[in-house]
Design an enzyme around this catalytic site. Structure first.
Site, PDB file in Angstrom:
ATOM      1  N   GLY A 196       0.575  -1.309  -0.050  1.00  0.00           N
ATOM      2  CA  GLY A 196       0.087   0.044  -0.229  1.00  0.00           C
ATOM      3  C   GLY A 196       0.958   1.379   0.040  1.00  0.00           C
ATOM      4  N   PRO A 230       4.666  -5.057  -0.543  1.00  0.00           N
ATOM      5  CG  PRO A 230       6.998  -4.745  -1.065  1.00  0.00           C
ATOM      6  CD  PRO A 230       5.987  -5.627  -0.025  1.00  0.00           C
ATOM      7  NE  ARG A 239      -2.588   2.983 -11.437  1.00  0.00           N
ATOM      8  CZ  ARG A 239      -2.345   4.076 -10.947  1.00  0.00           C
ATOM      9  NH1 ARG A 239      -1.813   4.991 -11.932  1.00  0.00           N
ATOM     10  NH2 ARG A 239      -2.797   4.552  -9.938  1.00  0.00           N
ATOM     11  CB  CYS A 298     -14.953   2.613 -30.199  1.00  0.00           C
ATOM     12  SG  CYS A 298     -13.992   2.315 -31.738  1.00  0.00           S
ATOM     13  CE1 TYR A 314      -1.830  -3.638  -8.516  1.00  0.00           C
ATOM     14  CE2 TYR A 314      -0.691  -1.776  -8.002  1.00  0.00           C
ATOM     15  CZ  TYR A 314      -1.129  -2.913  -7.575  1.00  0.00           C
ATOM     16  OH  TYR A 314      -0.786  -3.576  -6.449  1.00  0.00           O
TER      17      TYR A 314
HETATM   18  C1  LIG Z   1      -2.753  -5.157  -4.007  1.00  0.00           C
HETATM   19  C2  LIG Z   1      -2.280  -5.850  -2.862  1.00  0.00           C
HETATM   20  C3  LIG Z   1      -1.135  -5.539  -2.423  1.00  0.00           C
HETATM   21  C4  LIG Z   1      -0.069  -4.520  -3.114  1.00  0.00           C
HETATM   22  O1  LIG Z   1      -0.502  -3.372  -2.982  1.00  0.00           O
HETATM   23  P1  LIG Z   1       0.274  -2.130  -3.500  1.00  0.00           P
HETATM   24  O2  LIG Z   1      -0.445  -0.737  -3.266  1.00  0.00           O
HETATM   25  O3  LIG Z   1       0.754  -2.252  -4.795  1.00  0.00           O
HETATM   26  O4  LIG Z   1       1.652  -2.154  -2.454  1.00  0.00           O
HETATM   27  C5  LIG Z   1      -0.516  -6.130  -1.211  1.00  0.00           C
HETATM   28  N1  LIG Z   1      -1.302  -6.853  -0.694  1.00  0.00           N
HETATM   29  C6  LIG Z   1      -2.601  -7.122  -0.833  1.00  0.00           C
HETATM   30  C7  LIG Z   1      -3.435  -8.161  -0.334  1.00  0.00           C
HETATM   31  C8  LIG Z   1      -3.108  -6.705  -2.094  1.00  0.00           C
HETATM   32  O5  LIG Z   1      -4.298  -7.076  -2.388  1.00  0.00           O
END
Ligand SMILES: *Cc1c(COP(=O)(O)O)cnc(C)c1O
Length: 421
Positions: free
Chosen positions: A239, A274, A312, A342, A371
């Site tokens: 995250g 991460p 995205r 389109c 992503y």
């Molecule tokens: C998507 C996800 C991540 C990675 O998230 P990032 O924001 O890319 O670091 C880690 N753990 C879980 C369970 C996820 O679904």
């Protein structure tokens, strides 16, 4: 920090001119820097030095084998969310004891596959899943190591589509019922209860939500200890955000230090998952301008990459910086950079000031390593683009551009339709 830079007005990835790759590989393509990726991993891992930990790259952010291999070779484990991701990770040489498996909808085949592989831990997201894993582990005469993924009910202050730790989200087990589910897990056969997990969202640019989550999990771990349930792995998910535009996320070092400080005295191995922070700024999307077009209302720059290649912007309204691959003096214009798909939602940048790109030239769509390709599709019957990895002075095609054959692979016209009309 990344290794995309200008030399005499020309964009390079490490020591290779981006325009040279475009000439050889055609456009569009994703381009990754090996040095950037390695550097990001090392910095992230070093941020937790001194505390037992395991960095499990979130495969969904970028699942190319060469990217996985790069991280695995540096010592990374993986966080997977499907059987397909497990397959890829094993192909890339991951140690099964460094695999954690998240996701709300693991199916029977996927659970069996992971049990057979002998992964480190299932992060369980519901009490029904708990029962199912216990049952399948019994069938295979094995024991599943499990963590419960806790939903700590924390607002990560990010886009609603990538918030995952709020009560209203589908993820995890409400923290209020966690104790009850842990007791149940302990009673169920063929389960080894070893962990507690959470993942509160993505592109988080402050420390506070992470620290709040740690605080809640810490109290839970203490309560569990009182009941004789010893948590050995604390998985704090992923995250951590990156800079796309002007965001100022904490540096991984700051993040690591803050978490480690919070965990002093706790006898656990920390797991981090991460994704974006490792690969986001290690990759770009390179696209070529087809046309420009002025309507009464707007200026459009039409390029050969679309929302099927990079979803995205249309999915979350995300910002990606745009840079010319070859710099020259030019005005800025307010424009939308759009693709050939389109759909009106097909844009890579919308109503923004950008360099006045002209037909034929190459545009670098920055921060596209996470992503990006992994979310791409064949919508509008567009073959998926090539992926290329640069290391020093060399570039390597790590995924070939798809051909029309790929588009119809597996499709069939039943006999009754083959009869002449
Ligand atoms: C998507 C996800 C991540 C990675 O998230 P990032 O924001 O890319 O670091 C880690 N753990 C879980 C369970 C996820 O679904």
């Amino acid at each position: 920090m990344h290794h995309f830079h200008y030399v005499n007005g020309e964009l390079y990835c490490e020591d290779v001119p981006v325009a040279l790759i475009a000439e050889k590989a055609g456009t569009p393509f994703y381009l990754y820097s090996h040095a950037t990726l390695s550097h990001h991993y090392r910095i992230f891992d070093a941020a937790f030095a001194g505390f037992p930990h395991l960095v499990c790259f979130a495969v969904k952010a970028n699942s190319n084998l060469a990217i996985l291999r790069t991280l695995i070779a540096l010592g990374a484990g993986v966080d997977i969310v499907s059987g397909g991701e497990l397959y890829r990770s094993l192909q890339a040489g991951v140690d099964p004891m460094k695999v954690v498996y998240s996701g709300v909808g693991k199916n029977e085949a996927e659970i069996r596959q992971a049990l057979r592989a002998g992964i480190l831990m299932f992060n369980i997201e519901s009490s029904q899943e708990l029962a199912e894993i216990s049952r399948l582990a019994g069938r295979l005469r094995t024991t599943a190591r499990i963590a419960l993924r806790i939903n700590p009910d924390i607002d990560p202050q990010t886009h609603p589509y990538i918030s995952t730790g709020l009560k209203k989200n589908k993820f995890g087990i409400d923290i209020e019922r966690a104790l009850q589910d842990y007791r149940r897990a302990r009673e169920l056969p063929h389960l080894d209860v070893v962990g507690a997990a959470c993942h509160i969202g993505s592109q988080i640019t402050e420390l506070r939500p992470f620290l709040e989550a740690v605080g809640r999990l810490k109290s839970l771990i203490r309560e569990l200890a009182k009941e004789g349930i010893a948590i050995r792995f604390l998985d704090l998910g992923g995250g951590l955000g990156i800079t796309y535009d002007r965001e100022t996320p904490p540096h991984p070092q700051e993040y690591g230090q803050a978490l480690v400080k919070e965990l002093q005295g706790l006898d656990v191995t920390l797991i981090l998952e991460p994704g974006r922070v490792l690969v986001g700024n290690a990759g770009i999307l390179v696209t070529r301008v087809h046309y420009t077009k002025d309507t009464e209302a707007k200026h459009f720059i039409i390029v050969d990459a679309g929302m099927n290649d990079l979803a995205r912007p249309s999915l979350y309204g995300s910002y990606h910086a745009l840079h010319p691959v070859v710099e020259r003096p030019r005005p800025e214009v307010e424009a939308s950079l759009v693709g050939p798909i389109c759909e009106s939602g097909d844009f890579l940048a919308k109503d923004r000031l950008m360099p006045a790109f002209t037909p034929g030239e190459l545009v670098a769509v920055m921060s596209a390593g996470a992503y990006g390709f992994s979310m791409s599709s064949n919508y509008n019957s567009r073959p998926r683009v090539a992926e290329i990895l640069v290391k020093d002075t060399e570039f390597y095609v790590i995924r070939k551009r798809e051909t029309y054959r790929h588009l119809i692979q597996g499709e069939a016209i039943p006999d009754f339709l083959k009869e002449a009309p």
